[in-house]
Design an enzyme around this catalytic site. Structure first.
Site, short mmCIF file in Angstrom:
data_model
loop_
_atom_site.label_atom_id
_atom_site.label_comp_id
_atom_site.label_asym_id
_atom_site.label_seq_id
_atom_site.Cartn_x
_atom_site.Cartn_y
_atom_site.Cartn_z
N ALA A 43 39.36 14.77 2.34
CA ALA A 43 40.55 13.94 2.57
C ALA A 43 40.66 13.69 4.07
CB ALA A 43 41.80 14.66 2.07
N LYS A 44 41.50 12.79 4.45
CA LYS A 44 41.82 12.60 5.87
C LYS A 44 43.18 11.92 5.94
CE LYS A 44 39.76 13.39 9.84
NZ LYS A 44 38.84 14.52 10.11
N GLY A 45 43.90 12.19 7.03
CA GLY A 45 45.19 11.56 7.21
C GLY A 45 45.33 11.07 8.64
#
Ligand code: NAD
Length: 425
Positions: free
Chosen positions: A112-114
């Site tokens: 994931a990445k934000g």
């Protein structure tokens, strides 16, 4: 590798590079059509609009993203970055890279990445806290130790993780340390996390040096970047007996064939906050990128992306390239690296020490029992050595370079579990 899937004007687009490598590996694996499509797209992309009252009383709205690429092998794992140039495309690409990185070192997470579009340099501590808390509140249904576990990235740090942990805990009405990693040690962080990426780099360099039948004392190393990753790698490698002959930070590089006293450089740069090229211990000054092309045995880029390209890769004078940074070489450079016979330890393997100790932090939080630093380091060594061996063996067995081998190994692992789980509905 063939870069036919990449158009020449895309060379400096890290996301196009990442995609090109995925395509090559997927094709080599003979990935069936449906599985290929499943992996190419993320599981979920969330955009949040974050209203925050600034210190001057003005109401501003910031845009934030969270992309969950894969939940196949476990909860999602990946950093949150605060930067003015964040784009959904960038976050999407970084999320998929996290899936492959976790799979290469065989830890039970998906990627994931934000990110939030903001300039942390121009925001007060209070403003950053309010942005972080509202972002977390908006995503509290999607975050969680069993769902998605954020970590620090560009522009975020231990304090940001503490705010995320606290906000999430208030929402679920119980203290939940395992919802983030990279926390302060006093509130559930792990011993050894700070230097973990640098330590992982030392471990894979040791493996490569042994493979080439060399000794540390006769191995000259150039490190570009002297931040969290570069300084820890240089310091640990110096302490282990390597000869650090080149160093660079954003201000420029220094080359000294006699080798640097790395603790003295750390004192100069990290404690006295002086530019690295002004270090008084001697050496030839040069632009930061030039340091990569000096005579040595290991080049370790640990600064920013796109440093080694199709234009300059031929100038490398090294036998080993160990990628501490994410995406320091372009996909086009891969062809030159292959032609020169350089032994590449690709980023998704080389710098995976950080996410591995993040996994250890999550495990410790969940069991409520914390390990000594020596235990963390020993377990990290075990994971990195084993992963290195697997990638090299895969590369030799399939006649591909280490980078494509790492991608193939990772994609294959995700595909295997995907088939076991099947598609719901
Ligand atoms: P950092 O901000 O702590 O340090 C970056 C260093 O690079 C600084 O010394 C800076 O002066 C230098 N630098 C910046 N621009 C440069 C340029 N153009 N030329 C030469 N030097 C330059 O960052 P970090 O956490 O050490 O991360 C470095 C790289 O490693 C990034 O690509 C990051 O994505 C990757 N990475 C970091 C971790 C981690 O645990 N921190 C884990 C995996 C990958």
């Amino acid at each position: 590798m063939s870069t036919s899937v990449l158009s020449p004007h895309d060379e400096m687009n890290v996301y196009a590079s990442a995609e090109a490598r995925f395509e090559v590996a997927a094709k080599k694996l003979g990935l069936e059509d449906g599985v290929y499509r499943f992996m190419r797209y993320p599981n979920k992309e969330i955009t949040v609009y974050i209203p925050v009252t600034l210190d001057n009383g003005r109401l501003e709205v910031f845009i934030g993203y969270r992309v969950q690429h894969s939940l196949v092998r476990g909860p999602c794992k990946g950093g949150v970055r605060f930067a003015p140039n964040v784009t959904l495309d960038e976050i999407r690409a970084l999320a998929s890279e996290m899936t492959w990185k976790c799979a290469v070192v065989n830890i039970p997470f998906g990627g994931a990445k934000g990110g939030i579009i903001c300039d942390p340099e121009k925001l007060s501590r209070g403003e950053l806290e309010r942005i972080t808390r509202r972002y977390t509140a908006e995503l509290s249904d999607w975050f969680g130790p069993e769902r998605d576990v954020p970590a620090p990235d560009l522009g975020t740090n231990e304090q940001t993780m503490a705010w995320i942990m606290d906000t999430y805990s208030m929402h679920v009405r119980r203290t939940t340390t395992a919802v983030v990693t990279g926390k302060p040690i006093e509130m559930g962080g792990s011993q050894g996390r700070h230097a973990a990426t640098g330590r992982g780099l030392l471990i894979v360099c040791d493996k490569a040096v042994t493979k080439f039948g060399r000794r540390r004392a006769e191995t000259r190393v150039v490190v570009q970047g002297f931040g969290n990753v570069g300084s820890a790698a240089a310091s640990l490698m110096h302490a282990a007996g390597y000869k650090i002959v080149g160093l660079a930070d954003i201000h420029g590089g220094l080359y000294n064939e006699k080798g640097f006293d790395v603790p003295a450089v750390e004192d100069w740069v990290l404690r006295q906050h002086k530019p690295l090229p002004d270090f008084p211990g001697g050496g030839e000054r040069m632009p930061a990128r030039e340091i990569l092309f000096q005579p040595c045995d290991i080049v370790l880029p640990a600064a920013v992306e796109n440093q080694i390209t199709s234009e300059n890769a031929a100038r490398l004078q090294t036998t080993i390239l160990c990628e501490g940074a994410n995406g320091p070489s372009t996909a086009y450079a891969d062809e030159v690296l292959d032609a020169k016979g350089i032994f590449v330890i690709p980023d998704i393997l080389a710098n995976a020490g950080g996410v591995t100790v993040s996994y250890f932090e999550w495990v410790q939080d969940r069991q409520g029992f914390f390990w000594r630093e020596s235990v963390v380091n020993e377990r990290l060594k075990d994971v990195m050595e084993h992963s290195f061996d697997e990638v090299v063996r895969y590369s030799e067995a399939h006649g591909v370079n280490n980078r494509i081998a790492a991608y193939m190994l990772a994609i294959d692992r995700v595909a295997f579990v995907l088939k076991l789980r099947g598609i719901y509905a």
